[in-house]
Design an enzyme around this catalytic site. Structure first.
Site, PDB file in Angstrom:
ATOM      1  N   HIS A   1      -5.594   5.951  13.228  1.00 34.83           N
ATOM      2  CA  HIS A   1      -5.767   6.913  12.143  1.00 34.83           C
ATOM      3  C   HIS A   1      -7.087   6.712  11.404  1.00 34.83           C
ATOM      4  CE1 HIS A   1      -4.922   3.940   8.964  1.00 34.83           C
ATOM      5  NE2 HIS A   1      -3.955   3.487   9.748  1.00 34.83           N
TER       6      HIS A   1
ATOM      7  N   HIS B   1      -3.065  -3.515   8.537  1.00 33.30           N
ATOM      8  CA  HIS B   1      -1.709  -4.084   8.590  1.00 33.30           C
ATOM      9  C   HIS B   1      -1.050  -3.816   9.939  1.00 33.30           C
ATOM     10  CE1 HIS B   1      -2.461  -3.870   4.216  1.00 33.30           C
ATOM     11  NE2 HIS B   1      -1.665  -4.935   4.152  1.00 33.30           N
TER      12      HIS B   1
ATOM     13  N   CYS C   1      -2.173  -1.181  12.222  1.00 40.07           N
ATOM     14  CA  CYS C   1      -2.693   0.053  12.803  1.00 40.07           C
ATOM     15  C   CYS C   1      -4.148  -0.142  13.237  1.00 40.07           C
ATOM     16  CB  CYS C   1      -2.611   1.204  11.798  1.00 40.07           C
ATOM     17  SG  CYS C   1      -0.922   1.736  11.440  1.00 40.07           S
TER      18      CYS C   1
ATOM     19  N   SER D   1       8.060   2.255  15.137  1.00 40.19           N
ATOM     20  CA  SER D   1       8.082   1.467  13.903  1.00 40.19           C
ATOM     21  C   SER D   1       6.895   1.762  12.997  1.00 40.19           C
ATOM     22  CB  SER D   1       8.127  -0.028  14.232  1.00 40.19           C
ATOM     23  OG  SER D   1       6.971  -0.418  14.962  1.00 40.19           O
ATOM     24  N   GLY D   2       5.937   2.572  13.434  1.00 43.15           N
ATOM     25  CA  GLY D   2       4.891   3.021  12.521  1.00 43.15           C
ATOM     26  C   GLY D   2       3.489   2.562  12.830  1.00 43.15           C
TER      27      GLY D   2
ATOM     28  N   TYR E   1       0.843  -1.188   0.000  1.00 41.57           N
ATOM     29  CA  TYR E   1       0.000   0.000   0.000  1.00 41.57           C
ATOM     30  C   TYR E   1       0.881   1.242   0.000  1.00 41.57           C
ATOM     31  CZ  TYR E   1       1.154  -0.313   4.974  1.00 41.57           C
ATOM     32  OH  TYR E   1       1.827  -0.428   6.160  1.00 41.57           O
TER      33      TYR E   1
END
Length: 459
Positions: A364, A380, A382, A359-360, A346
């Site tokens: 959101h 994935h 989140c 790490s992200g 993505y």
């Protein structure tokens, strides 16, 4: 007899720990008998040294103290000379002429008395520990010695005043501390205090670690029980047993400046820290129920549907802390190891992103997964929600607020290295990371906490 250059008197005598900054005698080492023989009746000769243990085998810094005319032989006064070597241990003053040091009182610049031990015969005084680098001190000494013609029971006394300072450590020798978070702001109740050391203090130096930890002082209003935890040789985290109280004041200060840490290191100046906490805000994601509930000071204020990590990309469980917020962030699959061209790849611009791991992992807006929110986990890793809910959450939380993931399938959040997972350690385990913990007394407390089910009081 070797030539001597004596500094007369004690008016502003200065010495450094090991670099003892004193008026010196340029001479070869001499014993007490030699010095006494060359000293007039009105002069006392004293050696001042700082060595690893006790007085140096050969006196390096020797001064002759003479009475001035105005003192009528009672007060010893004069000037000083500064030298530049450094010693490793306590400072010792040794009277090398007949007589004794009847009294020695040393105080620092704040008037606090420096501990020291006199010898049994009264000829020597040794500080109880090495004096901190860069300090300034004043000593009051009473020199007692027999005068010719005087009766032994009525020895003559002379009063001497001594000002001295210890050498300042070089930049390479200084251990300083940088505290976090940024001061003067308000944070959530989950933000731990961090301390980054300028030089490593390894695990095989337990004494140095204890000294450092004691010097890093944390004071809170209201008061809470808390402890430092050594993350590695240059990083410590401090947290309370539970979360910080809401609307608390936290002040952090380093008392290392001038302290001898060991291994050639001396503490240097560090900037103090002060910050406050806001309301206790917690965003709790129930993975099994596919919903998030946000609490403020224990009261639920909003619940909405979410989607979390699908199989192979499960959202981490446990307690996380908000690290920051980004109105728009670009997210790409290759940042987490998903190859371009893969079905899972993505590349999206995401709105209202609240970060919880380095790490992200974010909370959101995910308008592309509205149908799955509340019914299926498809992300994935989140936590996705509607744009409206994400914007509300973005405005509601601040750095340091709590994010808990419960009833999930993912690996637990690690305590360190990927954000602030400090709260995933129970109190007994957290305390074992302190250099001040006594394992013999801490083990029973840990067992009792485990039996009571309180190892994770914040859960």
């Amino acid at each position: 007899m070797p030539s001597r250059r004596y500094v007369r008197g004690w008016g502003a005598l200065s010495f450094a720990v090991g670099a003892v900054l004193v008026g010196t005698a340029a001479q070869s080492p001499a014993g007490p008998a030699t010095l006494a023989a060359g000293a007039p009746d009105s002069t006392a000769v004293v050696s001042v040294d700082g060595c690893g243990s006790g007085l140096c085998s050969a006196p390096r810094h020797t001064v002759a103290l003479s009475a001035g005319r105005a003192s009528a032989g009672r007060i010893l006064t004069g000037r000083s000379v500064m030298l530049g070597d450094r010693a490793a241990g306590p400072v010792t003053l040794l009277l090398r002429t007949p007589g004794r040091l009847a009294d020695v009182t040393v105080t620092d610049r704040r008037g606090r008395r420096v501990a020291g031990v006199p010898s049994a015969d009264g000829t020597r005084w040794t500080s109880a520990a090495a004096l901190p680098a860069g300090g300034r001190y004043t000593a009051r000494l009473v020199v007692e010695r027999p005068d010719r013609g005087a009766r032994p029971e009525t020895p003559h006394r002379r009063l001497a005043w001594l000002e001295f300072r210890t050498a300042v450590a070089s930049i390479d020798e200084r251990l300083t501390v940088t505290f976090g978070p940024e001061g003067g702001r308000t944070y959530g109740v989950g933000r731990p205090v961090t301390a980054e050391l300028s030089r490593p203090v390894p695990t095989d130096s337990p004494g140095a670690r204890r000294l450092v930890e004691r010097a890093l002082q944390v004071r809170t209003e209201p008061r809470v029980e808390g402890s430092w935890h050594w993350v590695d040789s240059t990083t410590l985290h401090y947290r309370p047993r539970g979360y910080w109280p809401a609307r608390a004041v936290i002040r952090v200060h380093s008392g290392l400046d001038g302290q001898r840490v060991g291994g050639g290191l001396y503490g240097g100046p560090s900037r103090p820290l002060a910050f406050t906490t806001g309301d206790r805000v917690e965003a709790v994601t129930d993975v099994a129920a596919l919903k998030m509930t946000v609490f403020r000071d224990g009261r639920a204020v909003r619940t909405f549907p979410v989607t979390t990590g699908k199989a192979g990309y499960r959202t981490r469980g446990g307690i996380k802390v908000v690290l920051g917020k980004e109105p728009t962030v670009r997210m790409r699959g290759d940042s987490i190891g998903i190859a371009r061209g893969s079905r899972d790849f993505y590349d999206l611009k995401v709105r209202w992103a609240t970060r919880v791991t380095w790490s992200g992992e974010y909370l959101h807006a995910a308008p592309w997964s509205l149908d799955a929110q509340g019914s299926e986990n498809v992300s994935h890793g989140c936590t996705g929600m509607s744009t409206e809910d994400a914007a509300w959450l973005f405005r509601t939380v601040r750095e340091g607020d709590l994010v808990r993931v419960v009833n999930g399938f993912g690996e637990p959040m690690t305590p360190f290295g990927n954000g602030f997972g400090d709260w995933n350690l129970g109190w007994a385990e957290w305390r074992r990371g302190s250099a001040l913990t006594d394992p013999a007394t801490d083990a029973p407390a840990a067992a009792a906490a485990a039996a009571a089910g309180s190892l994770h009081p914040a859960l």
